[in-house]
Design a protein around this motif. Structure first.
Motif, PDB file in Angstrom:
ATOM      1  N   UNK A   1       5.354  12.219  17.269  1.00  0.00           N
ATOM      2  CA  UNK A   1       6.025  12.111  18.568  1.00  0.00           C
ATOM      3  C   UNK A   1       7.016  10.944  18.575  1.00  0.00           C
ATOM      4  N   UNK A   2       6.702   9.897  17.818  1.00  0.00           N
ATOM      5  CA  UNK A   2       7.631   8.770  17.708  1.00  0.00           C
ATOM      6  C   UNK A   2       8.926   9.170  17.027  1.00  0.00           C
ATOM      7  N   UNK A   3       8.836   9.983  15.969  1.00  0.00           N
ATOM      8  CA  UNK A   3      10.047  10.467  15.306  1.00  0.00           C
ATOM      9  C   UNK A   3      10.863  11.352  16.242  1.00  0.00           C
ATOM     10  N   UNK A   4      10.179  12.270  16.930  1.00  0.00           N
ATOM     11  CA  UNK A   4      10.892  13.181  17.834  1.00  0.00           C
ATOM     12  C   UNK A   4      11.548  12.421  18.982  1.00  0.00           C
ATOM     13  N   UNK A   5      10.903  11.362  19.437  1.00  0.00           N
ATOM     14  CA  UNK A   5      11.455  10.575  20.551  1.00  0.00           C
ATOM     15  C   UNK A   5      12.804   9.953  20.190  1.00  0.00           C
ATOM     16  N   UNK A   6      13.054   9.748  18.899  1.00  0.00           N
ATOM     17  CA  UNK A   6      14.325   9.158  18.471  1.00  0.00           C
ATOM     18  C   UNK A   6      15.514  10.069  18.784  1.00  0.00           C
ATOM     19  N   UNK A   7      15.224  11.366  19.016  1.00  0.00           N
ATOM     20  CA  UNK A   7      16.301  12.299  19.371  1.00  0.00           C
ATOM     21  C   UNK A   7      16.690  12.183  20.835  1.00  0.00           C
ATOM     22  N   UNK A   8      15.861  11.497  21.649  1.00  0.00           N
ATOM     23  CA  UNK A   8      16.233  11.194  23.026  1.00  0.00           C
ATOM     24  C   UNK A   8      15.879  12.217  24.079  1.00  0.00           C
TER      25      UNK A   8
ATOM     26  N   UNK B   1       9.517  16.028  23.645  1.00  0.00           N
ATOM     27  CA  UNK B   1       8.349  15.306  23.136  1.00  0.00           C
ATOM     28  C   UNK B   1       7.087  15.741  23.870  1.00  0.00           C
ATOM     29  N   UNK B   2       7.174  15.912  25.181  1.00  0.00           N
ATOM     30  CA  UNK B   2       6.028  16.366  25.969  1.00  0.00           C
ATOM     31  C   UNK B   2       5.577  17.754  25.529  1.00  0.00           C
TER      32      UNK B   2
ATOM     33  N   UNK C   1       6.890   2.988   9.830  1.00  0.00           N
ATOM     34  CA  UNK C   1       6.247   2.875   8.521  1.00  0.00           C
ATOM     35  C   UNK C   1       4.770   2.456   8.643  1.00  0.00           C
ATOM     36  N   UNK C   2       4.448   1.453   9.485  1.00  0.00           N
ATOM     37  CA  UNK C   2       3.030   1.084   9.609  1.00  0.00           C
ATOM     38  C   UNK C   2       2.164   2.229  10.143  1.00  0.00           C
ATOM     39  N   UNK C   3       2.742   3.096  10.964  1.00  0.00           N
ATOM     40  CA  UNK C   3       1.975   4.232  11.482  1.00  0.00           C
ATOM     41  C   UNK C   3       1.702   5.231  10.357  1.00  0.00           C
ATOM     42  N   UNK C   4       2.707   5.456   9.497  1.00  0.00           N
ATOM     43  CA  UNK C   4       2.490   6.321   8.332  1.00  0.00           C
ATOM     44  C   UNK C   4       1.411   5.741   7.425  1.00  0.00           C
ATOM     45  N   UNK C   5       1.398   4.412   7.300  1.00  0.00           N
ATOM     46  CA  UNK C   5       0.347   3.756   6.513  1.00  0.00           C
ATOM     47  C   UNK C   5      -1.022   4.001   7.139  1.00  0.00           C
TER      48      UNK C   5
ATOM     49  N   UNK D   1     -10.709  10.649  14.042  1.00  0.00           N
ATOM     50  CA  UNK D   1     -10.098  10.337  15.333  1.00  0.00           C
ATOM     51  C   UNK D   1      -8.921   9.394  15.151  1.00  0.00           C
ATOM     52  N   UNK D   2      -9.085   8.384  14.298  1.00  0.00           N
ATOM     53  CA  UNK D   2      -7.976   7.483  14.001  1.00  0.00           C
ATOM     54  C   UNK D   2      -6.816   8.223  13.352  1.00  0.00           C
ATOM     55  N   UNK D   3      -7.137   9.170  12.459  1.00  0.00           N
ATOM     56  CA  UNK D   3      -6.109   9.981  11.813  1.00  0.00           C
ATOM     57  C   UNK D   3      -5.305  10.762  12.851  1.00  0.00           C
ATOM     58  N   UNK D   4      -6.020  11.431  13.757  1.00  0.00           N
ATOM     59  CA  UNK D   4      -5.343  12.231  14.781  1.00  0.00           C
ATOM     60  C   UNK D   4      -4.433  11.381  15.651  1.00  0.00           C
ATOM     61  N   UNK D   5      -4.934  10.209  16.034  1.00  0.00           N
ATOM     62  CA  UNK D   5      -4.148   9.333  16.910  1.00  0.00           C
ATOM     63  C   UNK D   5      -2.892   8.843  16.195  1.00  0.00           C
ATOM     64  N   UNK D   6      -3.045   8.390  14.948  1.00  0.00           N
ATOM     65  CA  UNK D   6      -1.884   7.896  14.205  1.00  0.00           C
ATOM     66  C   UNK D   6      -0.899   9.021  13.909  1.00  0.00           C
TER      67      UNK D   6
END
Length: 236
Positions: free
Chosen positions: A144-151, A156-157, A117-121, A133-138
């Motif tokens: 990638x954080x959401x996709x990583x939840x699939x394991x 993700x790479x 949630x803080x990243x979406x913020x 640049x901050x937008x792209x990084x967040x």
């Protein structure tokens, strides 16, 4: 002590290389480095007021990301991406990300999802403040954080590589046209649907978000951005 000094020097050189790479990515986003144009490391180093070595090393980093390509005895050419390329990148991302978001919705915990949630913020904040640049990084960390939840680390790479090859196009123009904030807010919608456990709606939202981004690219590319003044090394 000699070894310690050498390590300190290497660390300083790596830090400068990272700063240069960040400044070059910012210049690409802002349209200061133009697609198809060749830039030499000595020429860019003169702009930065530093030696050519860290600039050359930073450009090699960008080459590995697919943002530039080496040109023998001349320097580096900023990669040009066609509409067909962008369509294919978007299609690949949809084939991978839409079902993966569905899977992540089924298995992710509320704690795991709320941690993003803080990243979406951040994404919305950077879009509102025109900090590209901050937008792209967040945005990268969120997706990638959401996709990583699939394991699946390899998945993700793969998506990370596709993002690197397409992420810059039209972003400055989207910001100038006031379209970036609306796109940023879609990340909250996606997160809320995943938290609700609504798999079909989350997959549809992901598909719509990718399609929305692609259509915005097309609109942005219809109105080229004029080159802006060069930025100083380390500026945001």
């Amino acid at each position: 002590m000699g070894d310690l000094k050498q390590i300190t020097l290497i660390t300083a050189q790596e830090r400068l290389r990272d700063q240069v790479a960040h400044a070059l990515r910012a210049a690409l986003v802002a349209g200061e480095l133009r697609p198809g144009r060749v830039y030499s490391a000595p020429g860019l180093a003169a702009d930065f007021g530093i030696s050519a070595t860290p600039v050359r090393e930073a450009m090699l980093d960008l080459a590995r990301e697919g943002l530039v390509e080496p040109v023998r005895n001349k320097g580096f050419r900023v990669t040009e991406v066609s509409e067909r390329d962008l369509d294919q990148y978007t299609e690949l991302r949809a084939l991978i990300e839409v079902p993966t978001i569905g899977h992540a919705t089924r298995i992710a915990t509320e704690t795991q999802l709320e941690a993003l949630r803080p990243v979406a913020d951040e994404i919305v904040e950077h879009a509102t403040n025109h900090h590209l640049i901050g937008y792209l990084d967040a945005d990268r960390r969120f997706h990638l954080g959401l996709l990583a939840l699939a394991g699946n680390d390899r998945l993700v790479e793969t998506v990370g590589d596709l993002r690197k090859r397409s992420r810059l196009y039209g972003l400055t123009r989207l910001d100038e046209l006031g379209m970036l904030v609306a796109s940023a807010q879609e990340h909250h919608e996606l997160l809320d649907l995943m938290l609700a456990g609504d798999v079909p709606a989350a997959e549809a939202c992901m598909a719509r978000h990718l399609g929305h981004v692609r259509s915005l690219w097309a609109q942005a590319r219809d109105e080229p951005v004029e080159p802006r003044p060069k930025r100083a090394l380390g500026s945001r």
